[in-house]
Design a protein around this motif. Sequence first.
Motif, short mmCIF file in Angstrom:
data_model
loop_
_atom_site.label_atom_id
_atom_site.label_comp_id
_atom_site.label_asym_id
_atom_site.label_seq_id
_atom_site.Cartn_x
_atom_site.Cartn_y
_atom_site.Cartn_z
N PHE A 54 39.17 38.85 31.91
CA PHE A 54 39.58 39.61 30.72
C PHE A 54 39.00 41.01 30.89
CE2 PHE A 54 38.86 35.15 29.71
CZ PHE A 54 40.17 34.77 29.51
N LEU A 55 39.86 41.94 31.24
CA LEU A 55 39.44 43.28 31.63
C LEU A 55 39.76 44.28 30.53
CD1 LEU A 55 41.06 42.99 35.16
CD2 LEU A 55 38.65 42.61 34.60
N VAL A 56 38.82 45.16 30.26
CA VAL A 56 39.03 46.28 29.35
C VAL A 56 39.25 47.48 30.25
CG1 VAL A 56 38.03 47.70 27.53
CG2 VAL A 56 37.66 45.21 27.53
N LEU A 57 40.47 48.02 30.21
CA LEU A 57 40.88 49.07 31.13
C LEU A 57 41.35 50.31 30.38
CD1 LEU A 57 43.10 46.73 33.37
CD2 LEU A 57 40.77 47.48 33.85
N GLY A 58 41.64 51.34 31.14
CA GLY A 58 42.16 52.57 30.56
C GLY A 58 41.09 53.63 30.45
N GLN A 59 41.54 54.85 30.33
CA GLN A 59 40.63 55.99 30.24
C GLN A 59 39.64 55.84 29.10
OE1 GLN A 59 42.79 59.68 29.97
NE2 GLN A 59 41.61 60.52 31.67
N ASN A 60 40.10 55.26 28.00
CA ASN A 60 39.25 55.09 26.82
C ASN A 60 38.99 53.63 26.49
OD1 ASN A 60 39.07 57.95 26.24
ND2 ASN A 60 41.24 57.80 25.71
N GLU A 62 41.20 51.21 26.21
CA GLU A 62 42.16 50.83 25.18
C GLU A 62 43.08 49.67 25.57
OE1 GLU A 62 44.14 54.34 27.38
OE2 GLU A 62 42.13 53.60 27.00
N TYR A 63 43.05 49.26 26.83
CA TYR A 63 43.91 48.17 27.29
C TYR A 63 43.10 46.90 27.48
CZ TYR A 63 47.01 52.03 28.60
OH TYR A 63 47.78 53.15 28.58
N LEU A 64 43.63 45.79 26.98
CA LEU A 64 43.05 44.49 27.26
C LEU A 64 44.01 43.76 28.19
CD1 LEU A 64 40.99 42.22 26.99
CD2 LEU A 64 42.10 41.56 24.84
N GLN A 65 43.51 43.44 29.37
CA GLN A 65 44.32 42.72 30.35
C GLN A 65 43.69 41.37 30.63
OE1 GLN A 65 44.56 43.55 34.82
NE2 GLN A 65 46.42 44.50 34.00
N ALA A 66 44.49 40.33 30.50
CA ALA A 66 44.09 38.98 30.89
C ALA A 66 44.80 38.69 32.19
CB ALA A 66 44.48 37.97 29.83
N ARG A 67 44.03 38.30 33.21
CA ARG A 67 44.60 38.05 34.53
C ARG A 67 44.06 36.73 35.07
NH1 ARG A 67 42.83 42.34 38.60
NH2 ARG A 67 43.99 43.65 37.18
N GLY A 68 44.97 35.83 35.38
CA GLY A 68 44.59 34.54 35.96
C GLY A 68 45.12 34.41 37.37
N ARG A 69 44.43 33.62 38.19
CA ARG A 69 44.87 33.38 39.57
C ARG A 69 45.07 31.88 39.78
NH1 ARG A 69 44.04 32.13 44.78
NH2 ARG A 69 44.69 33.60 46.39
N TRP A 70 46.24 31.53 40.30
CA TRP A 70 46.58 30.15 40.64
C TRP A 70 45.65 29.69 41.75
CZ3 TRP A 70 50.76 28.45 44.45
CH2 TRP A 70 51.13 27.11 44.24
N ASN A 71 44.92 28.61 41.52
CA ASN A 71 43.90 28.15 42.46
C ASN A 71 44.48 27.09 43.40
OD1 ASN A 71 41.47 27.66 43.73
ND2 ASN A 71 40.82 26.18 42.20
N ARG A 72 45.41 27.51 44.23
CA ARG A 72 46.00 26.61 45.21
C ARG A 72 46.04 27.31 46.55
NH1 ARG A 72 44.74 23.96 41.41
NH2 ARG A 72 46.15 22.93 39.97
N LYS A 73 45.85 26.53 47.63
CA LYS A 73 45.91 27.10 48.97
C LYS A 73 47.31 26.88 49.53
CE LYS A 73 41.09 26.73 49.72
NZ LYS A 73 39.94 26.21 50.28
N VAL A 74 48.05 27.98 49.62
CA VAL A 74 49.41 27.96 50.13
C VAL A 74 49.50 29.04 51.20
CG1 VAL A 74 51.84 28.23 49.53
CG2 VAL A 74 50.28 27.19 47.89
N GLY A 75 50.02 28.66 52.37
CA GLY A 75 50.11 29.60 53.49
C GLY A 75 51.13 30.69 53.27
N SER A 76 50.96 31.76 54.02
CA SER A 76 51.86 32.92 53.91
C SER A 76 53.30 32.59 54.26
CB SER A 76 51.37 34.05 54.81
OG SER A 76 50.18 34.59 54.31
#
Length: 163
Positions: A54-60, A62-76
């Motif tokens: 949960f990232l607070v971003l932006g110059q001031n 002002e942006y709340l970003q929620a970012r999740g990553r799929w926890n699976r091992k899948v080849g390129s």
Amino acid sequence: MGFFTKDTSAPEPSVLEPLSRDRVAACLDARGLNYGVDDDGDIGGYWDGHVFYFLVLGQNGEYLQARGRWNRKVGSDQLDALNRLVNEWNATRLWPKGYVRDEDGEVGVYAEHTVDYEHGVTDQQIDLQLACSIATGLQLFEHLDEQYPEQAAAAKAEQEERD
């Protein structure tokens, strides 16, 4: 009164408080959720084995970003197939936005939702964004697990060994 004429008889709206990491943490605390804070001050935790930040971003801040990553091992070699699956997801759902990255021979799939709170935010809005971002991110990951059941089973077995 015209559509673009300001109604001066209406009461002034209440002042919204600025977004902050402390307010994000307070919302997680209010729900009794486990999370950590990394060296950069970013807030993150695991839900169903998937990491969310949960990232607070932006110059001031002002942006709340929620970012999740799929926890699976899948080849390129599955990059194109996962791109198609995630693009289909994006075309049929409003959010979270999903995207795919090639990360040193493995495919990383992310769920992301960003809201601009330039004019302030209520605690209820922060709580709603966090809850919805986690829930819909997990829906994307469950959709991918249905397409990659072997990788999902392997990740769950690995998690059970750690627990």
